[in-house]
Motif scaffolding. Structure first.
Motif, PDB file in Angstrom:
ATOM      1  N   GLN A 115       0.827  -1.211   0.000  1.00  0.00           N
ATOM      2  CA  GLN A 115       0.000   0.000   0.000  1.00  0.00           C
ATOM      3  C   GLN A 115       0.863   1.264   0.000  1.00  0.00           C
ATOM      4  O   GLN A 115       1.789   1.374   0.790  1.00  0.00           O
ATOM      5  CB  GLN A 115      -0.899   0.020   1.239  1.00  0.00           C
ATOM      6  N   ALA A 116       0.533   2.204  -0.872  1.00  0.00           N
ATOM      7  CA  ALA A 116       1.292   3.455  -0.933  1.00  0.00           C
ATOM      8  C   ALA A 116       0.974   4.355   0.255  1.00  0.00           C
ATOM      9  O   ALA A 116       1.823   5.112   0.718  1.00  0.00           O
ATOM     10  CB  ALA A 116       1.000   4.183  -2.241  1.00  0.00           C
ATOM     11  N   ASN A 117      -0.270   4.278   0.749  1.00  0.00           N
ATOM     12  CA  ASN A 117      -0.685   5.126   1.875  1.00  0.00           C
ATOM     13  C   ASN A 117      -1.343   4.288   2.961  1.00  0.00           C
ATOM     14  O   ASN A 117      -2.566   4.369   3.172  1.00  0.00           O
ATOM     15  CB  ASN A 117      -1.641   6.224   1.388  1.00  0.00           C
ATOM     16  N   PRO A 118      -0.529   3.479   3.663  1.00  0.00           N
ATOM     17  CA  PRO A 118      -1.084   2.616   4.703  1.00  0.00           C
ATOM     18  C   PRO A 118      -1.575   3.421   5.905  1.00  0.00           C
ATOM     19  O   PRO A 118      -1.163   4.570   6.105  1.00  0.00           O
ATOM     20  CB  PRO A 118       0.108   1.733   5.089  1.00  0.00           C
ATOM     21  N   GLU A 119      -2.442   2.803   6.692  1.00  0.00           N
ATOM     22  CA  GLU A 119      -2.955   3.448   7.894  1.00  0.00           C
ATOM     23  C   GLU A 119      -2.630   2.582   9.105  1.00  0.00           C
ATOM     24  O   GLU A 119      -2.192   1.447   8.969  1.00  0.00           O
ATOM     25  CB  GLU A 119      -4.470   3.672   7.765  1.00  0.00           C
ATOM     26  N   GLY A 120      -2.854   3.140  10.282  1.00  0.00           N
ATOM     27  CA  GLY A 120      -2.615   2.385  11.502  1.00  0.00           C
ATOM     28  C   GLY A 120      -1.277   2.717  12.127  1.00  0.00           C
ATOM     29  O   GLY A 120      -0.519   3.561  11.633  1.00  0.00           O
ATOM     30  N   LYS A 121      -0.977   2.015  13.220  1.00  0.00           N
ATOM     31  CA  LYS A 121       0.224   2.351  13.996  1.00  0.00           C
ATOM     32  C   LYS A 121       1.523   2.036  13.263  1.00  0.00           C
ATOM     33  O   LYS A 121       2.574   2.579  13.591  1.00  0.00           O
ATOM     34  CB  LYS A 121       0.190   1.640  15.349  1.00  0.00           C
ATOM     35  N   LEU A 122       1.478   1.161  12.264  1.00  0.00           N
ATOM     36  CA  LEU A 122       2.682   0.813  11.499  1.00  0.00           C
ATOM     37  C   LEU A 122       2.782   1.598  10.192  1.00  0.00           C
ATOM     38  O   LEU A 122       3.616   1.284   9.343  1.00  0.00           O
ATOM     39  CB  LEU A 122       2.696  -0.687  11.191  1.00  0.00           C
ATOM     40  N   HIS A 124       3.979   4.494   9.202  1.00  0.00           N
ATOM     41  CA  HIS A 124       5.262   5.094   8.799  1.00  0.00           C
ATOM     42  C   HIS A 124       6.241   4.006   8.343  1.00  0.00           C
ATOM     43  O   HIS A 124       6.906   4.147   7.309  1.00  0.00           O
ATOM     44  CB  HIS A 124       5.863   5.892   9.954  1.00  0.00           C
ATOM     45  N   TYR A 125       6.303   2.931   9.105  1.00  0.00           N
ATOM     46  CA  TYR A 125       7.185   1.811   8.765  1.00  0.00           C
ATOM     47  C   TYR A 125       6.790   1.208   7.410  1.00  0.00           C
ATOM     48  O   TYR A 125       7.657   0.975   6.553  1.00  0.00           O
ATOM     49  CB  TYR A 125       7.101   0.758   9.875  1.00  0.00           C
ATOM     50  N   LEU A 126       5.495   0.976   7.217  1.00  0.00           N
ATOM     51  CA  LEU A 126       5.039   0.355   5.973  1.00  0.00           C
ATOM     52  C   LEU A 126       5.261   1.270   4.775  1.00  0.00           C
ATOM     53  O   LEU A 126       5.555   0.809   3.677  1.00  0.00           O
ATOM     54  CB  LEU A 126       3.565  -0.030   6.083  1.00  0.00           C
ATOM     55  N   LYS A 127       5.162   2.569   4.996  1.00  0.00           N
ATOM     56  CA  LYS A 127       5.423   3.521   3.914  1.00  0.00           C
ATOM     57  C   LYS A 127       6.896   3.470   3.502  1.00  0.00           C
ATOM     58  O   LYS A 127       7.230   3.528   2.308  1.00  0.00           O
ATOM     59  CB  LYS A 127       5.038   4.938   4.364  1.00  0.00           C
ATOM     60  N   ALA A 128       7.781   3.343   4.492  1.00  0.00           N
ATOM     61  CA  ALA A 128       9.213   3.215   4.205  1.00  0.00           C
ATOM     62  C   ALA A 128       9.505   1.923   3.446  1.00  0.00           C
ATOM     63  O   ALA A 128      10.281   1.915   2.482  1.00  0.00           O
ATOM     64  CB  ALA A 128      10.013   3.251   5.513  1.00  0.00           C
ATOM     65  N   LYS A 129       8.874   0.818   3.879  1.00  0.00           N
ATOM     66  CA  LYS A 129       9.074  -0.470   3.202  1.00  0.00           C
ATOM     67  C   LYS A 129       8.519  -0.412   1.774  1.00  0.00           C
ATOM     68  O   LYS A 129       9.110  -0.970   0.842  1.00  0.00           O
ATOM     69  CB  LYS A 129       8.396  -1.594   3.987  1.00  0.00           C
ATOM     70  N   HIS A 130       7.381   0.238   1.613  1.00  0.00           N
ATOM     71  CA  HIS A 130       6.779   0.376   0.285  1.00  0.00           C
ATOM     72  C   HIS A 130       7.726   1.105  -0.667  1.00  0.00           C
ATOM     73  O   HIS A 130       7.926   0.687  -1.814  1.00  0.00           O
ATOM     74  CB  HIS A 130       5.448   1.126   0.394  1.00  0.00           C
ATOM     75  N   ALA A 131       8.310   2.198  -0.172  1.00  0.00           N
ATOM     76  CA  ALA A 131       9.236   2.979  -1.002  1.00  0.00           C
ATOM     77  C   ALA A 131      10.445   2.138  -1.412  1.00  0.00           C
ATOM     78  O   ALA A 131      10.896   2.200  -2.565  1.00  0.00           O
ATOM     79  CB  ALA A 131       9.687   4.226  -0.245  1.00  0.00           C
ATOM     80  N   ALA A 132      10.958   1.346  -0.474  1.00  0.00           N
ATOM     81  CA  ALA A 132      12.110   0.488  -0.780  1.00  0.00           C
ATOM     82  C   ALA A 132      11.731  -0.580  -1.801  1.00  0.00           C
ATOM     83  O   ALA A 132      12.487  -0.862  -2.744  1.00  0.00           O
ATOM     84  CB  ALA A 132      12.630  -0.163   0.502  1.00  0.00           C
ATOM     85  N   ASP A 133      10.557  -1.186  -1.625  1.00  0.00           N
ATOM     86  CA  ASP A 133      10.104  -2.231  -2.552  1.00  0.00           C
ATOM     87  C   ASP A 133       9.939  -1.671  -3.966  1.00  0.00           C
ATOM     88  O   ASP A 133      10.356  -2.296  -4.952  1.00  0.00           O
ATOM     89  CB  ASP A 133       8.768  -2.817  -2.086  1.00  0.00           C
ATOM     90  N   GLU A 134       9.319  -0.499  -4.058  1.00  0.00           N
ATOM     91  CA  GLU A 134       9.083   0.100  -5.373  1.00  0.00           C
ATOM     92  C   GLU A 134      10.402   0.489  -6.047  1.00  0.00           C
ATOM     93  O   GLU A 134      10.561   0.362  -7.268  1.00  0.00           O
ATOM     94  CB  GLU A 134       8.166   1.327  -5.238  1.00  0.00           C
ATOM     95  N   HIS A 135      11.354   0.942  -5.247  1.00  0.00           N
ATOM     96  CA  HIS A 135      12.677   1.289  -5.779  1.00  0.00           C
ATOM     97  C   HIS A 135      13.350   0.046  -6.367  1.00  0.00           C
ATOM     98  O   HIS A 135      13.955   0.110  -7.443  1.00  0.00           O
ATOM     99  CB  HIS A 135      13.540   1.889  -4.662  1.00  0.00           C
ATOM    100  N   LEU A 136      13.221  -1.076  -5.671  1.00  0.00           N
ATOM    101  CA  LEU A 136      13.804  -2.323  -6.162  1.00  0.00           C
ATOM    102  C   LEU A 136      13.128  -2.762  -7.461  1.00  0.00           C
ATOM    103  O   LEU A 136      13.809  -3.151  -8.421  1.00  0.00           O
ATOM    104  CB  LEU A 136      13.672  -3.419  -5.090  1.00  0.00           C
ATOM    105  N   LYS A 137      11.807  -2.691  -7.495  1.00  0.00           N
ATOM    106  CA  LYS A 137      11.084  -3.094  -8.710  1.00  0.00           C
ATOM    107  C   LYS A 137      11.521  -2.279  -9.924  1.00  0.00           C
ATOM    108  O   LYS A 137      11.586  -2.800 -11.041  1.00  0.00           O
ATOM    109  CB  LYS A 137       9.573  -2.917  -8.504  1.00  0.00           C
ATOM    110  N   ALA A 138      11.802  -0.997  -9.702  1.00  0.00           N
ATOM    111  CA  ALA A 138      12.148  -0.102 -10.804  1.00  0.00           C
ATOM    112  C   ALA A 138      13.639  -0.122 -11.158  1.00  0.00           C
ATOM    113  O   ALA A 138      14.062   0.533 -12.116  1.00  0.00           O
ATOM    114  CB  ALA A 138      11.736   1.330 -10.447  1.00  0.00           C
ATOM    115  N   SER A 139      14.430  -0.895 -10.398  1.00  0.00           N
ATOM    116  CA  SER A 139      15.893  -0.829 -10.528  1.00  0.00           C
ATOM    117  C   SER A 139      16.441  -1.547 -11.759  1.00  0.00           C
ATOM    118  O   SER A 139      17.574  -1.297 -12.169  1.00  0.00           O
ATOM    119  CB  SER A 139      16.547  -1.444  -9.285  1.00  0.00           C
TER     120      SER A 139
END
Length: 200
Positions: A115-122, A124-139
């Motif tokens: 999810q690009a815009n996750p909700e809940g207590k995690l 911020h963490y999930l947004k960081a993981k999402h950005a890393a995953d997308e960077h890898l996919k585009a690499s």
């Protein structure tokens, strides 16, 4: 064929089991460790290479056939360190792996990181993981992304469920996660995929 595999996060609970699995399979794992890291719990036979995910230097991926990012900033750190390690550190490692001509990059992510815009207590963490995953996919690198549900310290289970059938409220043992990471990085079975993972 024996592979040289760089493991970021090798001193963590999952990382240590991954390193052991790679050694058991006849591969050459190299643990990427900070200068201050306690490496006493690393399995015998692991090579060491110094590197800090918050400030990675060029060349840390040289000579490696594959890279696994199994690191994390930890649950007790704040948003800034989450960004430095889980997002920026992962993205920098992807870039250095590509520059070094690494043949495969496996990312340990988290359920919900699709999810690009996750909700809940995690969120911020999930947004960081999402950005890393997308960077890898585009690499342009050959990649696999594993997104386990809540982690436990249980041993290997009889079965691991991957993909769409995963119950997001279930659990995954670190032993199972390490086993699938090892399979992903050495066999290419999950190349080009981002898969949720649970123990069954």
């Amino acid at each position: 064929m024996s592979m040289n595999i760089l493991v970021a996060g090798a001193t963590g609970k999952t990382g240590r089991q991954l390193v052991q699995a790679l050694i058991d399979q006849g591969h050459q794992p190299t643990a990427l460790v900070r200068e201050s890291s306690d490496t006493s719990a690393l399995p015998a036979g692991a090579n060491l290479r110094q590197g800090d995910l918050t400030d990675l230097q060029a060349g840390v991926c040289e000579g490696m056939d594959a890279v696994v990012f199994a690191a994390g900033s930890g649950g007790s750190t704040g948003p800034e360190m989450t960004d430095k390690v889980d997002r920026d550190g992962a993205q920098r490692l992807v870039d250095l792996a590509r520059a070094a001509g690494v043949s495969r990059f496996v990312m340990l992510s988290s359920v919900g990181a699709d999810q690009a815009n996750p909700e809940g207590k995690l969120a911020h963490y999930l947004k960081a993981k999402h950005a890393a995953d997308e960077h890898l996919k585009a690499s342009g690198l050959t990649y696999a992304i594993l997104r386990p549900v809540a982690l436990t310290d249980d041993g290997r289970s009889d079965n691991v469920i991957l993909g769409e059938d995963v119950d997001k409220s279930a659990e995954a043992s670190r032993a199972d996660v390490a086993h699938v990471l090892a399979e992903a990085v050495t066999t290419g079975r999950y190349d080009g995929q981002a898969l949720n993972l649970q123990s069954a």
